[in-house]
Design a protein around this motif. Structure first.
Motif, PDB file in Angstrom:
ATOM      1  N   GLY A 129       0.820  -1.215   0.000  1.00 55.67           N
ATOM      2  CA  GLY A 129       0.000   0.000   0.000  1.00 55.67           C
ATOM      3  C   GLY A 129       0.847   1.256   0.000  1.00 55.67           C
ATOM      4  O   GLY A 129       0.568   2.217  -0.714  1.00 55.67           O
ATOM      5  N   ALA A 130       1.909   1.241   0.801  1.00 53.80           N
ATOM      6  CA  ALA A 130       2.804   2.405   0.867  1.00 53.80           C
ATOM      7  C   ALA A 130       3.499   2.635  -0.472  1.00 53.80           C
ATOM      8  O   ALA A 130       3.595   3.768  -0.953  1.00 53.80           O
ATOM      9  CB  ALA A 130       3.841   2.213   1.974  1.00 53.80           C
ATOM     10  N   ILE A 131       3.972   1.564  -1.090  1.00 53.28           N
ATOM     11  CA  ILE A 131       4.669   1.693  -2.371  1.00 53.28           C
ATOM     12  C   ILE A 131       3.722   2.184  -3.464  1.00 53.28           C
ATOM     13  O   ILE A 131       4.055   3.088  -4.231  1.00 53.28           O
ATOM     14  CB  ILE A 131       5.327   0.352  -2.765  1.00 53.28           C
ATOM     15  CG1 ILE A 131       6.468   0.054  -1.790  1.00 53.28           C
ATOM     16  CG2 ILE A 131       5.842   0.388  -4.197  1.00 53.28           C
ATOM     17  CD1 ILE A 131       6.953  -1.375  -1.837  1.00 53.28           C
ATOM     18  N   ALA A 132       2.544   1.589  -3.503  1.00 51.29           N
ATOM     19  CA  ALA A 132       1.571   2.021  -4.518  1.00 51.29           C
ATOM     20  C   ALA A 132       1.207   3.490  -4.312  1.00 51.29           C
ATOM     21  O   ALA A 132       1.130   4.260  -5.277  1.00 51.29           O
ATOM     22  CB  ALA A 132       0.328   1.141  -4.452  1.00 51.29           C
ATOM     23  N   GLY A 133       0.994   3.900  -3.081  1.00 51.26           N
ATOM     24  CA  GLY A 133       0.685   5.298  -2.791  1.00 51.26           C
ATOM     25  C   GLY A 133       1.821   6.224  -3.157  1.00 51.26           C
ATOM     26  O   GLY A 133       1.608   7.297  -3.725  1.00 51.26           O
ATOM     27  N   HIS A 134       3.040   5.799  -2.850  1.00 49.00           N
ATOM     28  CA  HIS A 134       4.213   6.617  -3.181  1.00 49.00           C
ATOM     29  C   HIS A 134       4.329   6.792  -4.693  1.00 49.00           C
ATOM     30  O   HIS A 134       4.615   7.886  -5.185  1.00 49.00           O
ATOM     31  CB  HIS A 134       5.475   5.965  -2.617  1.00 49.00           C
ATOM     32  CG  HIS A 134       6.732   6.712  -2.905  1.00 49.00           C
ATOM     33  ND1 HIS A 134       6.974   7.971  -2.400  1.00 49.00           N
ATOM     34  CD2 HIS A 134       7.824   6.399  -3.645  1.00 49.00           C
ATOM     35  CE1 HIS A 134       8.149   8.386  -2.814  1.00 49.00           C
ATOM     36  NE2 HIS A 134       8.684   7.445  -3.574  1.00 49.00           N
ATOM     37  N   ARG A 135       4.094   5.737  -5.420  1.00 53.28           N
ATOM     38  CA  ARG A 135       4.164   5.838  -6.876  1.00 53.28           C
ATOM     39  C   ARG A 135       3.068   6.755  -7.408  1.00 53.28           C
ATOM     40  O   ARG A 135       3.300   7.502  -8.360  1.00 53.28           O
ATOM     41  CB  ARG A 135       4.079   4.451  -7.510  1.00 53.28           C
ATOM     42  CG  ARG A 135       5.342   3.660  -7.296  1.00 53.28           C
ATOM     43  CD  ARG A 135       5.280   2.329  -7.951  1.00 53.28           C
ATOM     44  NE  ARG A 135       6.555   1.660  -7.773  1.00 53.28           N
ATOM     45  CZ  ARG A 135       6.951   0.652  -8.502  1.00 53.28           C
ATOM     46  NH1 ARG A 135       6.192   0.176  -9.452  1.00 53.28           N
ATOM     47  NH2 ARG A 135       8.118   0.098  -8.273  1.00 53.28           N
ATOM     48  N   LEU A 136       1.905   6.710  -6.809  1.00 48.56           N
ATOM     49  CA  LEU A 136       0.841   7.628  -7.223  1.00 48.56           C
ATOM     50  C   LEU A 136       1.232   9.078  -6.932  1.00 48.56           C
ATOM     51  O   LEU A 136       0.970   9.973  -7.736  1.00 48.56           O
ATOM     52  CB  LEU A 136      -0.473   7.277  -6.531  1.00 48.56           C
ATOM     53  CG  LEU A 136      -1.181   6.028  -7.029  1.00 48.56           C
ATOM     54  CD1 LEU A 136      -2.351   5.699  -6.119  1.00 48.56           C
ATOM     55  CD2 LEU A 136      -1.649   6.217  -8.459  1.00 48.56           C
ATOM     56  N   ASP A 137       1.830   9.310  -5.764  1.00 51.02           N
ATOM     57  CA  ASP A 137       2.278  10.667  -5.419  1.00 51.02           C
ATOM     58  C   ASP A 137       3.299  11.179  -6.430  1.00 51.02           C
ATOM     59  O   ASP A 137       3.345  12.366  -6.718  1.00 51.02           O
ATOM     60  CB  ASP A 137       2.907  10.696  -4.015  1.00 51.02           C
ATOM     61  CG  ASP A 137       1.884  10.621  -2.904  1.00 51.02           C
ATOM     62  OD1 ASP A 137       0.729  11.033  -3.132  1.00 51.02           O
ATOM     63  OD2 ASP A 137       2.230  10.139  -1.810  1.00 51.02           O
ATOM     64  N   ARG A 138       4.106  10.292  -6.966  1.00 57.36           N
ATOM     65  CA  ARG A 138       5.138  10.684  -7.929  1.00 57.36           C
ATOM     66  C   ARG A 138       4.646  10.633  -9.360  1.00 57.36           C
ATOM     67  O   ARG A 138       5.394  10.938 -10.277  1.00 57.36           O
ATOM     68  CB  ARG A 138       6.353   9.781  -7.761  1.00 57.36           C
ATOM     69  CG  ARG A 138       6.996  10.018  -6.394  1.00 57.36           C
ATOM     70  CD  ARG A 138       8.308   9.388  -6.211  1.00 57.36           C
ATOM     71  NE  ARG A 138       9.148   9.578  -7.374  1.00 57.36           N
ATOM     72  CZ  ARG A 138      10.167   8.804  -7.666  1.00 57.36           C
ATOM     73  NH1 ARG A 138      10.462   7.803  -6.884  1.00 57.36           N
ATOM     74  NH2 ARG A 138      10.896   9.015  -8.732  1.00 57.36           N
ATOM     75  N   GLY A 139       3.402  10.197  -9.579  1.00 55.45           N
ATOM     76  CA  GLY A 139       2.847  10.151 -10.924  1.00 55.45           C
ATOM     77  C   GLY A 139       3.324   8.969 -11.741  1.00 55.45           C
ATOM     78  O   GLY A 139       3.262   8.993 -12.958  1.00 55.45           O
TER      79      GLY A 139
END
Length: 166
Positions: free
Chosen positions: A117-127
Motif C-alpha cells: 500500500g505504501a509503495i503504490a501510494g508513493h508511486r501515485l504521489d510521484r505520478g
C-alpha cells in the motif's frame, strides 16, 4: 541525496524547526491530530510524543514536537502514501477478523499489505504507474526511507554529536 551537514547548517535547521515547533501550540497539534480522524488513543500517544524535549547547548529543544511536525509535513506532501498505508492496515485488520484462520493470515497481511500500500501510494504521489518488477519496488522502498529520514538523521547526529546523556 545530500552530503553531511556542517554544524552551522545543522544548527540553522534545528533553529528553524524549533521556531516552527514554538509557533504550534500543543492544543493546535492535538486538534489537528483529532481532525485527521485518528482514534483518540493514537492522538493521545502522538500528543505525548510532542511533549518530549532534549537539552542541548543550554537550549531546550522540542524534539518530540519537531518530529511530529516533520511527520505531518511528510504525510501532507505524500497523501497517497498515507492512504496506501491506511489501506494496508485495514487489510490487516480485516484479515485478523476472519474466524479460525485470521490469526494465521494477520502476519502475512501485515507483511504484504502495508508495504505494498505504501509503495503504490508513493508511486501515485510521484505520478508513476505500478509496472516495475521487484527491483523497482525495492528501489521505491529505499527512496522513501531515504527521503523521509536522511535530513532528520543528519541534523540530529550533528546537533547531538557532543551531547552527553546522564
Amino acid at each position: 541525496m545530500s552530503s553531511a551537514l556542517s554544524l552551522p547548517q545543522a544548527n540553522l535547521k534545528i533553529a528553524l524547526w524549533q521556531v516552527d515547533a514554538d509557533a504550534m501550540s500543543s492544543t493546535d497539534l492535538y486538534v489537528w491530530l483529532n481532525d485527521m480522524g485518528l482514534p483518540h488513543e493514537v492522538s493521545m500517544r502522538l500528543h505525548e510524543l510532542a511533549t518530549y524535549t532534549k537539552k542541548a547547548a543550554n537550549k531546550v529543544l522540542l524534539i518530540g514536537k519537531i518530529l511530529l511536525i516533520k511527520i505531518i509535513e511528510f504525510v501532507k506532501a505524500h497523501p497517497h502514501l498515507a492512504i496506501g498505508v491506511a489501506v494496508g492496515v485495514a487489510v490487516r485488520i480485516l484479515a485478523s477478523s476472519i474466524p479460525f484462520v485470521g490469526p494465521l493470515l494477520e502476519p502475512l497481511a501485515t507483511a504484504l499489505g502495508i508495504p505494498i500500500g505504501a509503495i503504490a501510494g508513493h508511486r501515485l504521489d510521484r505520478g508513476k504507474e505500478v509496472s516495475d518488477g521487484i527491483i523497482g519496488i525495492v528501489q521505491e522502498i529505499i527512496e522513501m526511507a531515504k527521503d523521509f529520514f536522511q535530513l532528520l538523521i543528519d541534523v540530529f547526529n550533528t546537533i547531538f554529536r557532543n551531547v552527553i546523556t546522564a
